[in-house]
Design a protein around this motif. Structure first.
Motif, PDB file in Angstrom:
ATOM      1  N   SER A   1      23.731  75.888   0.246  1.00  0.00           N
ATOM      2  CA  SER A   1      25.032  75.740  -0.404  1.00  0.00           C
ATOM      3  C   SER A   1      24.858  75.360  -1.871  1.00  0.00           C
ATOM      4  CB  SER A   1      25.843  74.660   0.311  1.00  0.00           C
ATOM      5  OG  SER A   1      26.998  74.379  -0.444  1.00  0.00           O
ATOM      6  N   PRO A   2      25.623  75.981  -2.754  1.00  0.00           N
ATOM      7  CA  PRO A   2      25.548  75.621  -4.172  1.00  0.00           C
ATOM      8  C   PRO A   2      26.383  74.386  -4.486  1.00  0.00           C
ATOM      9  CG  PRO A   2      27.085  77.426  -3.881  1.00  0.00           C
ATOM     10  CD  PRO A   2      26.595  77.055  -2.503  1.00  0.00           C
ATOM     11  N   LEU A   3      26.431  73.433  -3.549  1.00  0.00           N
ATOM     12  CA  LEU A   3      27.367  72.314  -3.696  1.00  0.00           C
ATOM     13  C   LEU A   3      27.074  71.424  -4.892  1.00  0.00           C
ATOM     14  CD1 LEU A   3      26.791  69.680  -0.841  1.00  0.00           C
ATOM     15  CD2 LEU A   3      25.069  71.261  -1.605  1.00  0.00           C
ATOM     16  N   TYR A   4      25.823  71.444  -5.383  1.00  0.00           N
ATOM     17  CA  TYR A   4      25.499  70.591  -6.534  1.00  0.00           C
ATOM     18  C   TYR A   4      25.220  71.393  -7.804  1.00  0.00           C
ATOM     19  CZ  TYR A   4      25.157  66.783  -3.162  1.00  0.00           C
ATOM     20  OH  TYR A   4      25.423  65.854  -2.207  1.00  0.00           O
ATOM     21  N   HIS A   5      25.670  72.627  -7.836  1.00  0.00           N
ATOM     22  CA  HIS A   5      25.469  73.412  -9.069  1.00  0.00           C
ATOM     23  C   HIS A   5      26.534  73.045 -10.091  1.00  0.00           C
ATOM     24  CE1 HIS A   5      23.029  76.811  -6.963  1.00  0.00           C
ATOM     25  NE2 HIS A   5      22.561  75.607  -6.710  1.00  0.00           N
ATOM     26  N   VAL A   6      26.108  72.887 -11.333  1.00  0.00           N
ATOM     27  CA  VAL A   6      27.056  72.544 -12.392  1.00  0.00           C
ATOM     28  C   VAL A   6      26.971  73.607 -13.496  1.00  0.00           C
ATOM     29  CG1 VAL A   6      27.889  70.685 -13.879  1.00  0.00           C
ATOM     30  CG2 VAL A   6      26.501  70.122 -11.871  1.00  0.00           C
ATOM     31  N   PRO A   7      27.677  74.713 -13.307  1.00  0.00           N
ATOM     32  CA  PRO A   7      27.582  75.800 -14.285  1.00  0.00           C
ATOM     33  C   PRO A   7      28.622  75.685 -15.408  1.00  0.00           C
ATOM     34  CG  PRO A   7      28.541  76.571 -12.192  1.00  0.00           C
ATOM     35  CD  PRO A   7      28.455  75.080 -12.124  1.00  0.00           C
ATOM     36  N   TYR A   8      28.178  75.980 -16.605  1.00  0.00           N
ATOM     37  CA  TYR A   8      29.071  76.016 -17.768  1.00  0.00           C
ATOM     38  C   TYR A   8      29.017  77.386 -18.421  1.00  0.00           C
ATOM     39  CZ  TYR A   8      29.673  70.924 -18.026  1.00  0.00           C
ATOM     40  OH  TYR A   8      30.012  69.629 -17.791  1.00  0.00           O
ATOM     41  N   LEU A   9      30.114  77.736 -19.067  1.00  0.00           N
ATOM     42  CA  LEU A   9      30.133  78.913 -19.941  1.00  0.00           C
ATOM     43  C   LEU A   9      30.507  78.428 -21.335  1.00  0.00           C
ATOM     44  CD1 LEU A   9      32.071  81.527 -17.768  1.00  0.00           C
ATOM     45  CD2 LEU A   9      29.646  81.627 -18.434  1.00  0.00           C
ATOM     46  N   PHE A  10      29.696  78.801 -22.316  1.00  0.00           N
ATOM     47  CA  PHE A  10      30.028  78.462 -23.703  1.00  0.00           C
ATOM     48  C   PHE A  10      30.279  79.765 -24.445  1.00  0.00           C
ATOM     49  CE2 PHE A  10      26.946  75.280 -22.174  1.00  0.00           C
ATOM     50  CZ  PHE A  10      27.709  74.121 -22.276  1.00  0.00           C
ATOM     51  N   LYS A  11      31.513  79.940 -24.870  1.00  0.00           N
ATOM     52  CA  LYS A  11      31.814  81.179 -25.609  1.00  0.00           C
ATOM     53  C   LYS A  11      31.793  80.873 -27.106  1.00  0.00           C
ATOM     54  CE  LYS A  11      34.957  85.074 -25.753  1.00  0.00           C
ATOM     55  NZ  LYS A  11      35.162  85.194 -27.195  1.00  0.00           N
ATOM     56  N   PHE A  12      30.929  81.623 -27.802  1.00  0.00           N
ATOM     57  CA  PHE A  12      30.788  81.393 -29.246  1.00  0.00           C
ATOM     58  C   PHE A  12      31.823  82.214 -29.988  1.00  0.00           C
ATOM     59  CE2 PHE A  12      26.574  81.185 -27.246  1.00  0.00           C
ATOM     60  CZ  PHE A  12      26.310  79.848 -27.436  1.00  0.00           C
ATOM     61  N   ASN A  13      32.643  81.540 -30.731  1.00  0.00           N
ATOM     62  CA  ASN A  13      33.639  82.269 -31.507  1.00  0.00           C
ATOM     63  C   ASN A  13      33.100  82.571 -32.902  1.00  0.00           C
ATOM     64  OD1 ASN A  13      35.518  82.429 -29.474  1.00  0.00           O
ATOM     65  ND2 ASN A  13      36.379  80.414 -29.963  1.00  0.00           N
TER      66      ASN A  13
END
Lengths: 1376, 81
Positions: free
Chosen positions: A28-40
């Protein structure tokens, strides 16, 4: 400073918790902490790739690999790790969406455990730009870490762009340097006070409230994230509030956290009614400057205990929560809160102190992706994020799919915001009054459930009936077997009866009781009374006379129509059908004009006071129901309904009256003249019926009877909870063409007012549906606030069907009939629990009092019942909460005369606080007095039974206590040759032993100690059978001393039992009263009982040599003499004698008044199991007989017990029963092929949380029903624990003889209910009980049955057969 | 207790808990918040310590920057209370 060696490190406490959680759910990915950073802005992807590798190079957590080492889990920091940052080309269409979709899918993939625990990629599109995806395992990250990494990456990128060198590892703080302090903190807490704080807090953590869905939490990691849109307007208001007193804290972050924690607390209270909650607060645990700059996992989650006082305001709640927050934060530190504490944290309010300002000068949009899974112990996680300073606070919640239904998840944001808005708008309003639903929701509710305005044109039953007489006079109104009565005939006969009633003095407004059974006469009487404008009270034919008379008087009846006359209370006239039939046929209707406000009938329902209460229903209410029901159930001229249920039940009025307002037919199913009413079985073969009104219990009877009802179209089920399993079974039995309705409605709201047509459903019970025309239903909390959808509340009813109130119960009327505080509507408070949902359907969730608490969990008994009912071979199940074991406390009251405690079973104190034993003693005290004799009698008896050849004249039982010492000394004094015997049970105090030696030396008497290696087993057996140790000890003494006496040919054994103890072991009221005329001496009876006593199959019989008792001669060879039967010596005289003769002293080393150390263990167990000391009863007799004062007795009974010592002894003898008072769920299951408890437990375990699984399963033949056909839980609860443990099913007595036997058994054995197959011995029966029961039966039936028969025929059923044969024998003799 | 003693105890505690005895200089006048030594969590921990050590309950209402911004202010607060 970085230290290059060693490269292996232990895991920190927080890391351990997370990694263990991951190992539990490896995929299970229960402890995954994914972020997306969009560069403007423009990014150089190649530089970013290089920068990322540099980030890995200079940040140790990105090179950590976790694995099992020699000493458990460990983490290794790889010296180097090459990570090629992938570039992924995305389509330009819906770039953002496809990026998010990609990120979600990618984040769901497991992170390889043999590599560093992160994943990253560049997602790009020529037109749309670049997005950095970064997913880290929680074991190496927390919110601050994400910020720090972003900042580092940004710095490195900047440097590279500017051609400067990247940062080096040595320049930056590294996690590995913090591991040692983090681990050390967890191992040694600086302050003991901190340890105590957490230890104490751990025991006080409230459990998560139950929110209506009975899932099994903690297993599924699937969670759903929902956004809770705050909006700028709302956020402005919140911000304003945060500056005010009560809300303002030291920092903005704390104020925000505390605010949302308080809203969540209030929300949980408003949706559950629970008043204390554990809410976890994540604490960053970075104390030093260096820690604050180190990426890695530092965070820990700590529990707040937030309590609600409904009388206090939101502002006060926030202030007290702040106090709790501050105190908790003051006690934080790495690894301080144990795993056990974490497991109890099921809600979290998480402020993410992470900001991502810009990247290389470029603005960045940050998204935290929810992978759809999280820690399964976190049912609600509320997240507050402010990723950029200028962006508004964002609120979201992760909700566990285990705990919340899809509907609850969808409605959560709105429910939460509704409550938040109400709180912010009225921060000083008491919390109990804060509205729980928003206006739209309330409107939706009213639309579905308030149909008071839709009432049909008010008509009375008479008007509706008259229409039928006019339109279809030849139709059959009702039938009884082969006889049919048409509408015209019915009307005519009613006219005659009405005239006759009038002639007898019955007038408009008079109340007339009907006890005619389900007969034609009943039908005639009903109509006649209504025509006269009278009020009828339908009474079941088996109503006990006392209750009938109570109702007659309470209702102010003038007449009762009954099949036979009887003596009525004053002023009430009995009329029989014959009286009314004598009148001349009357063609002219006797009509008094009736209005809808006129009272139609009174129905008596059971009242909590023990007396029934009369519910008055007016014609308008009845007419409203009948018109609606006629239309809804499609009742017409073809309808045939059986009238077969109890007439005293308002449900029955449907079958009685509904066909008559539609030209249909009532088919009467009368009660038999004698014997049980089997009408509920008969209907299943009545081919012509088209509709049945019945209870679920009745419907259950159809199950195995292959019902042949070809014309059946409608089943209307009411009166109690209707389980889906039963509805499914009914559909299978009758086919899908039969409409099954669940009709809900208390008598007070006229028969039925909420209805639902059954359709297959997931829920365990059939919903009750929506309100009928003319009625309103509300689900309100204790502050009369509408509950949100899906949240239980109490059902209140309003509208045309409401009763005008109870007869003569002003107080109860005020309590049950109330006014809505806002609308002013008159409401009836049902005491039923319900929920509503947005589809316009209500569900019944049992009685208010059916909702119980098990270890803090709110449990709906009905829910367990419904799940149990789905088990294939079960025919029925009922669940109740029973308390076992008692707290250790002094009794509430003691008899003023003898000190008997009120906890003694069936103790009955009169107004002077005198117990039943003292009162009845007056009747036989002369007999008792004549049982006692003189010392001279004793001397003569022993002297005459012995001769000079005997080495000993008697054996004296010597415990070393004052009483037995006195016996021995007196026997010597009388000149007898005595052998003294002492049982060494292993717990005789040292001083007592010394005393014994001193005594026997002083008296110059021979002395032996008896002992057995089985003593401990005997103690345990005695504790299990009798909840004391003394019974086992006594019997051991009798057994061993008899062996010695036989061996030495000693003709007498002299006991030192006190007179009170005679009544515990040998004598009873019945010995004196019931055998008075039997011609038997009391000594014979006692001897007979003693023989039986030694036949009981207990540990002593199994372990000691008891063959001697099989030879009746031995009872002649060795006789028992109770010394104190022959002397009336006072305590002071006794002590003086002992002191003078032998210098006897009371032992002091038992710490108590006895010389036996284990004695207190017995008292302890007895008090815990029965609620009073086992000495209470014999001592009460000592007092009654003048051998002790009440005070002396109470002092001894209430002596302090040394629990530590007791527990030690329990361990020594091997007695390990849990004696703490606990509430236990008990399931009563009925059926022929019942599964065993393990099977049921395993079955439930798959469907219900552990705390809802009953501890005990009791098998009963069939669930007992109340007269109205509902499950009689009280009768079930009255089954004794002894019976619960037994394998036999409860079967009620089947005839008078069995009933008589069961009654006496019950009284003597102190059981509320005795089943006919229950075994006498299993029920705790013993020889004294045999004396008492046999005595009672002998007196009642003037017989002389021997005591032994009860052991030969040890059940009521068997004894009944024996008794019947005996009686027949005697009758045959009489005939001769 | 005298102000000096309080000051010594507090500085010792702060060094141990919040700077791990590193070379960061702390004197009575050091601004504990501006220097990044204390944040709200650290403050709560410090207050727990003060309550336990000086047997002096600190009501929430007193938790204001002017009372806790430096060791000197804390000493003043404690001795004036």
């Amino acid at each position: 400073m970085t230290n290059p060696t060693p490269t292996y490190y232990p895991l920190t406490p927080s890391q351990k918790q997370i990694w263990t959680g991951q190992l539990l759910f490896p995929d299970s990915p229960l402890y995954h902490v994914p972020y997306l950073f969009k560069f403007n802005g423009a990014i150089n992807p190649e530089v970013l790739q290089n920068a990322f590798q540099e980030l890995v190079n200079c940040t140790d957590i990105l090179r950590i690999v976790i694995g099992e080492g020699n000493e458990g889990l460990e983490q290794q920091v790889l010296p180097t790790y090459t990570f090629a940052l992938e570039r992924i080309e995305m389509g330009s269409a819906d770039f953002e969406k496809s990026v998010e979709k990609w990120a979600l899918d990618r984040s769901n993939l497991p992170l390889a455990t043999n590599k560093p625990l992160f994943d990253a990629a560049i997602l790009e599109n020529r037109e749309s730009g670049f997005v950095l995806y970064l997913n880290l395992h929680h074991v190496i990250t927390d919110a601050i870490t994400a910020s720090l990494l972003f900042e580092r990456l940004s710095g490195i990128y900047d440097n590279l762009i500017q051609g400067k060198p990247a940062l080096t590892e040595l320049e930056l703080p590294q996690y590995r340097d913090c591991i040692t302090p983090l681990v050390a903190q967890g191992e040694s807490h600086a302050q003991d006070a901190t340890i105590r704080y957490w230890q104490d807090k751990q025991t006080r953590l409230p459990v998560f409230p139950q929110l209506g869905s009975p899932g099994k939490p903690g297993l599924d990691t699937k969670t759903t994230r929902v956004a809770i849109p705050l909006g700028s307007e709302r956020f402005k208001k919140i911000t304003e509030l945060l500056g005010q007193k009560g809300f303002a804290t030291f920092t903005r972050q704390m104020s925000l956290t505390n605010f949302f924690t308080s809203v969540l607390t209030a929300y949980l209270y408003r949706v559950s009614g629970q008043r204390a909650f554990t809410i976890g607060t994540p604490v960053h645990n970075r104390y030093t400057h260096q820690e604050k700059k180190t990426p890695g996992l530092f965070i820990g989650v700590y529990p707040l205990i937030n309590k609600i006082d409904p009388e206090r305001s939101f502002r006060e709640l926030a202030a007290s929560n702040y106090q709790e927050l501050a105190e908790t934060l003051g006690h934080c530190g790495s690894g301080i809160a144990s795993t056990a504490i974490s497991r109890n944290i099921n809600c979290i309010v998480n402020y993410l102190p992470a900001t991502f300002t810009n990247f290389g000068g470029m603005p960045v949009e940050t998204k935290w992706i929810h992978p759809g899974y999280s820690d399964p112990m976190h049912y609600i996680r509320l997240h507050l994020t402010e990723f950029a300073a200028d962006e508004p606070l964002e609120l979201s919640a992760d909700l566990s799919s285990d705990v919340f239904t899809a509907e609850q998840i969808n409605s959560f944001p709105q429910n939460f915001l509704d409550i938040l808005d109400a709180l912010v708008a009225q921060p000083d309003e008491t919390l109990g009054k804060i509205s729980r639903v928003n206006p739209e929701m309330e409107a939706l509710f009213l639309e579905n459930f308030d149909k008071t305005a839709l009432a049909p044109e008010p008509k009375t039953f008479l008007e509706l009936f008259q229409e039928q007489v006019q339109n279809q006079p030849e139709n059959t109104a009702f039938t009884l077997n082969d006889s049919a009565v048409s509408y015209a005939e019915y009307q005519q006969k009613a006219n005659t009866w009405a005239a006759a009633l009038k002639a007898s003095g019955c007038q408009r407004g008079d109340t007339v009781a009907l006890q005619l059974g389900r007969t034609e006469d009943y039908m005639f009487a009903l109509l006649a009374i209504m025509q006269l404008g009278g009020i009828f009270i339908p009474m079941p034919s088996d109503l006990p006379a006392e209750r009938r008379d109570y109702i007659l008087v309470d209702s102010g009846c003038s007449f009762i129509l009954s099949r036979s006359t009887f003596t009525t209370p004053e002023g009430i006239q009995v009329l029989t059908p014959e009286d009314l039939n004598r009148a001349e046929p009357n063609e002219t209707p006797e009509f008094n004009s009736l209005g809808t406000a006129d009272r139609a009938y009174i129905i008596y329902t059971s009242g909590s006071t023990g007396n029934p209460k009369g519910v008055a229903i007016q014609h308008g209410a009845l007419g409203n129901y009948l018109q609606w029901a006629r239309d809804r159930y499609a009742i017409d001229a073809q309808t045939v309904m059986p009238l077969f249920t109890s007439l005293g039940f308002d449900l029955t009025l449907t079958s009685t009256l509904l066909p008559l307002v539609a030209g249909g037919r009532v088919s009467l199913v009368p009660e038999p003249a004698i014997g049980p009413d089997l009408a509920a079985l008969r209907i299943w073969s009545m081919e012509d019926i088209t509709a049945i009104k019945l209870t679920p219990s009745h419907l259950r009877l159809a199950g195995d009877r292959n019902p042949e009802l070809p014309n059946l179209k409608t089943l209307i089920v009411g009166g109690e909870n209707f389980q889906t399993a039963l509805a499914e079974q009914a559909t299978a039995n009758f086919g899908h063409g039969v409409a099954i309705y669940n009709e809900y409605g208390p008598t007070e709201a006229t028969i039925g007012c909420i209805v639902h047509r059954y359709a297959p459903t997931q829920s365990a019970s059939v919903p009750i549906g929506s309100t009928i025309a003319g009625m309103g239903a509300f689900i309100l909390d204790e502050h009369m606030q509408l509950t949100p959808p899906g949240v239980p509340g109490e059902i209140y009813l309003s509208g045309a069907g409401l009763s005008t109130g109870y007869i003569n119960r002003a107080e109860l009327n005020q309590e049950r009939f109330v006014f809505h505080p806002e609308s002013g509507q008159r409401l009836y408070r049902t005491g039923d629990v319900g929920i509503w949902n947005t589809d316009g359907v209500m569900e019944y969730h049992g009685r208010n009092d059916e909702q119980v608490k098990v270890n803090g969990h709110r449990v709906e008994l009905q829910e367990i019942e419904a799940v149990l009912a789905q088990f294939p071979s079960l025919e029925g199940a009922a669940v109740s909460l029973d308390t076992i074991n008692k707290p250790l406390q002094e009794s509430e009251a003691n008899c003023r005369e003898c000190g008997l405690p009120s906890e003694y079973p069936s103790a009955d104190f009169d107004e002077n606080n005198v117990c039943h034993l003292c009162r009845s003693f007056a009747d036989y005290q002369n007999e008792v007095a004549s049982y006692f004799k003189t010392e001279d009698d004793l001397y003569q008896q022993i002297r005459s039974g012995t001769n000079s050849d005997n080495k000993y004249d008697c054996l004296s039982l010597l415990s070393g206590g004052k009483d037995s010492t006195y016996v021995l000394a007196k026997l010597i004094d009388m000149g007898f040759k005595v052998l003294a015997f002492t049982l060494d049970n292993g717990y005789i105090s040292e001083q007592a032993k010394a005393n014994i030696d001193k005594i026997v030396t002083a008296l110059g008497v021979d002395h032996v100690y008896g002992s057995t290696e089985h003593m401990n087993e005997i103690f345990v057996d005695s504790l299990e059978r009798h909840a004391n140790v003394c019974n086992g000890c006594f019997k051991t003494i009798y057994t061993l001393s008899t062996q010695i006496a036989l061996e030495h040919e000693i003709p007498f054994i002299v006991t030192g039992l006190s007179r009170g103890q005679f009544f515990e072991t040998r004598l009873a009221e019945e010995t004196f009263m019931d055998f008075r005329d039997s011609g038997k001496s009391i000594d014979d009876i006692i001897l007979e009982a003693r023989k039986l006593y030694h036949q009981e199959d207990d540990a002593i019989k199994q372990l000691l040599e008891t063959e001697i008792f099989n030879d009746a001669n031995n009872f002649e060879k060795v006789q028992f003499i109770d010394f104190y039967r022959y002397t009336d010596v006072s305590l002071s005289e006794l002590l003086r004698f002992l002191k003078e003769k032998i210098g006897w002293e009371r032992p002091t080393d038992t710490g108590r008044s006895t010389n036996c150390l284990i004695n207190q263990l017995g008292i302890y167990v007895h008090k815990k199991k029965k609620g009073y000391s086992n000495y209470a009863f014999p001592y009460s007799w000592d007092v009654r007989l003048g051998h002790k004062t009440r005070e002396e007795s109470l002092d001894e009974i209430n002596e302090a017990l040394d629990e530590e010592e007791i527990r030690k002894m329990m361990g020594e003898i091997g007695y390990f029963e849990d004696l703490e008072p606990t509430d236990q769920l008990v399931a009563y299951v009925a059926g022929d092929n019942l599964p065993n408890s393990q099977e049921l437990r395993a079955y439930l375990a798959g469907k219900l949380p552990a705390y809802m699984i009953p501890t005990t399963f009791k098998k009963v033949e069939a669930l007992p029903l109340t007269p109205n056909g509902k499950v009689d839980k009280k009768a079930l609860q009255e089954l004794n624990p002894l019976q619960l443990g037994a394998a036999t099913k409860y079967v009620a007595p089947r005839n008078d003889l069995e009933e008589l036997l069961a009654e006496h058994w019950g009284e003597v054995l102190q059981l509320e209910k005795v089943g006919i197959h229950d075994n006498f011995i299993d029920l705790g029966g013993h020889s004294l009980a045999a004396i008492r029961i046999t005595g009672r039966i002998n007196r009642e039936l003037t017989l002389e049955l021997p005591l032994s028969k009860i052991f030969e025929h040890p059940t009521v059923a068997e004894y009944g057969v024996y008794l019947e044969n005996k009686l027949e024998e005697l009758m045959a003799l009489d005939d001769d | 207790m005298k102000k000096d003693e309080i000051t010594t105890i507090l500085i010792k505690y702060i060094k141990k808990e919040f700077t791990r005895d590193s070379e960061v200089e702390i004197v009575a006048e050091t601004d504990l918040f501006a220097s990044g030594i204390l944040d709200s969590l650290g403050l709560m921990k410090l207050i727990r310590f003060i309550e336990a050590t000086f047997d002096n309950p600190v009501p929430l209402i007193d938790i204001l920057p002017e009372n806790f911004s430096s060791v000197r202010n804390i000493s003043l607060y404690l001795t004036n209370a």
